[in-house]
Design a protein around this motif. Structure first.
Motif, mmCIF file in Angstrom:
data_model
loop_
_atom_site.group_PDB
_atom_site.id
_atom_site.type_symbol
_atom_site.label_atom_id
_atom_site.label_comp_id
_atom_site.label_asym_id
_atom_site.label_seq_id
_atom_site.Cartn_x
_atom_site.Cartn_y
_atom_site.Cartn_z
ATOM 1 N N TYR A 160 45.689 -12.811 -19.661
ATOM 2 C CA TYR A 160 44.716 -14.067 -19.382
ATOM 3 C C TYR A 160 43.643 -13.997 -20.325
ATOM 4 C CZ TYR A 160 46.727 -14.549 -14.901
ATOM 5 O OH TYR A 160 47.460 -14.854 -13.825
ATOM 6 N N THR A 173 35.097 -22.148 -7.728
ATOM 7 C CA THR A 173 35.996 -22.022 -9.103
ATOM 8 C C THR A 173 37.417 -21.406 -8.707
ATOM 9 O OG1 THR A 173 35.171 -19.664 -9.172
ATOM 10 C CG2 THR A 173 34.090 -21.152 -10.449
ATOM 11 N N LEU A 174 38.166 -22.672 -8.327
ATOM 12 C CA LEU A 174 39.502 -22.260 -7.734
ATOM 13 C C LEU A 174 40.460 -21.808 -8.922
ATOM 14 C CD1 LEU A 174 41.685 -22.849 -5.573
ATOM 15 C CD2 LEU A 174 42.161 -25.070 -6.838
ATOM 16 N N VAL A 175 40.477 -21.829 -10.205
ATOM 17 C CA VAL A 175 40.989 -21.479 -11.275
ATOM 18 C C VAL A 175 40.849 -19.907 -11.550
ATOM 19 C CG1 VAL A 175 41.634 -21.310 -13.613
ATOM 20 C CG2 VAL A 175 41.288 -23.566 -12.573
ATOM 21 N N LYS A 176 39.653 -19.566 -11.134
ATOM 22 C CA LYS A 176 39.163 -18.233 -11.370
ATOM 23 C C LYS A 176 39.684 -17.352 -10.187
ATOM 24 C CE LYS A 176 35.543 -18.002 -14.668
ATOM 25 N NZ LYS A 176 34.308 -17.515 -14.962
ATOM 26 N N SER A 210 37.841 -13.071 -5.213
ATOM 27 C CA SER A 210 38.324 -14.245 -5.161
ATOM 28 C C SER A 210 37.860 -15.155 -3.908
ATOM 29 C CB SER A 210 40.218 -14.124 -4.800
ATOM 30 O OG SER A 210 40.380 -13.916 -3.678
ATOM 31 N N GLN A 212 42.194 -18.183 -8.231
ATOM 32 C CA GLN A 212 43.817 -17.845 -8.577
ATOM 33 C C GLN A 212 44.137 -16.788 -9.236
ATOM 34 O OE1 GLN A 212 44.764 -21.860 -9.280
ATOM 35 N NE2 GLN A 212 45.290 -22.474 -7.175
ATOM 36 N N LYS A 213 43.375 -16.701 -10.416
ATOM 37 C CA LYS A 213 43.572 -15.589 -11.368
ATOM 38 C C LYS A 213 43.314 -14.237 -10.861
ATOM 39 C CE LYS A 213 40.256 -14.556 -14.347
ATOM 40 N NZ LYS A 213 39.426 -14.654 -15.722
#
Length: 350
Positions: free
Chosen positions: A150, A281-284, A275, A286-287
């Protein structure tokens, strides 16, 4: 359900090569900023003065004065030491380049310089810990596995207790960061009147350094870090993450620098926890879950008991938050890493 494995194991021979790089990197008393470069001479009248000419972390040619005049025993000794560092760095880079082609994680040049200056000032030896996605890359390499990397412009540095540091520059952490040649400036705080807890490269760049400390509750306070003449953001449950850490090595195309990173299993469990703490911050989020799942898959299959131990040490108040991630983790792990998922689910059921 995902039928595809989340990681691949590196061949043992490549892992041995990486271990040799780590051993060599650990012998460095100081890492060089930027590419190794070369020692050059400047003539001033009848006297000759030395400098190191190199490519900086931003891709611009730079010079570092090494003093003079040539022939002064103290100066010549210092120059020979710089030449030794240059030779060692070039050797490391040649070996790192080969491993990069094989899927080992390489940090960008700005990250290398930034982490390198912190190493030079003894922060990791004093107890500071590299966390976040750069720590994830270090852990992947140390475990000998390949996974999706990432890209990140964040460098997260955490400390649990006050760092016993000496010979720090008067300007503290900001002055250290500026020694990279990158023009760092404080990031204005979100709340008016609060101190900055982050430093960013001036201009349009999003490259920045965040300072973190454990929070004593579920809040995110701004906490003074006197020994660094800086402030940090308090993070809930960070004390759990920092409770176990070990030496690691961050590698890049400019060299290798020893660091300190969290225990891999605690890192994974904490990623699941974080998480659920991220509310917008959905993207973070998921990461975080994917990075955790990669590590848990490997640890569950090759280090039986580590997940159970890490979950047993997890604060009870955090268990419910981590359990909420299980459906998402299961979607990533169930078919390809069923045993590892079952160890995680069972360990969290108590």
């Amino acid at each position: 359900m995902s039928p595809f494995p989340l990681y691949e194991q590196q061949e043992q021979a490549y892992c041995s090569q990486f271990a040799n790089i780590e051993q060599a990197a650990a012998t460095q008393d100081k890492v060089l900023m930027g590419a190794p470069g070369t020692v050059i001479e400047h003539k001033r009248g009848e006297a000759v003065y030395y400098a190191r000419q190199y490519m900086g972390p931003e891709g611009k040619k730079q010079e570092e004065s090494l003093g003079g005049p040539k022939g002064d025993p103290e100066v010549d000794s210092r120059v020979e030491e710089v030449r030794r560092r240059i030779d060692l760095s070039k050797d490391l880079i040649s070996r790192i380049r080969d491993l990069g082609k094989l899927g080992f994680q390489l940090a960008d040049n700005k990250t290398y310089a930034t982490v390198g200056v912190l190493y030079n000032y003894g922060l990791f030896e004093a107890g500071a810990v590299l966390v976040g996605s750069h720590a994830y890359a270090v852990i992947l390499n140390s475990l000998g596995i390949k996974a999706i990397s990432y890209e990140t412009e964040d460098i997260d540095i955490a400390r649990r207790h006050q760092l016993a540091l000496v010979n720090l520059p008067e300007g503290g952490l900001l002055a250290m960061l500026k020694e990279t040649g990158i023009n760092f400036v404080p990031v204005p705080a979100m709340k008016r009147g609060e101190a900055s807890t982050s430093f960013t490269e001036a201009g349009k760049s999003r490259f920045h350094v965040d300072l973190l400390v454990p929070s004593h509750d579920d809040s995110f306070p701004t906490v003074p870090v006197a020994e660094l003449n800086a402030h940090a953001t308090g993070l809930p449950y960070l004390a759990y993450l920092l409770g176990r850490s070990h030496a690691g090595t961050l590698v890049s195309r400019h060299g290798a620098v020893p660091v300190r990173v969290p225990d891999a299993t605690r890192f994974a469990i904490h990623k699941l926890l974080v998480s659920r703490l991220r509310t917008n911050t959905l993207v973070k989020s998921q990461k975080d879950v994917r990075q955790a799942s990669v590590l848990l898959a490997m640890l569950g299959e090759h280090r039986t008991g580590d997940i159970e131990d890490a979950c047993a040490e997890l604060p009870r108040s955090a268990r419910a938050l981590v359990r909420r991630t299980l459906p998402e983790v299961e979607s990533l792990m169930r078919d390809a890493h069923e045993a590892a998922f079952e160890e995680l689910a069972t360990s969290l059921s108590g």
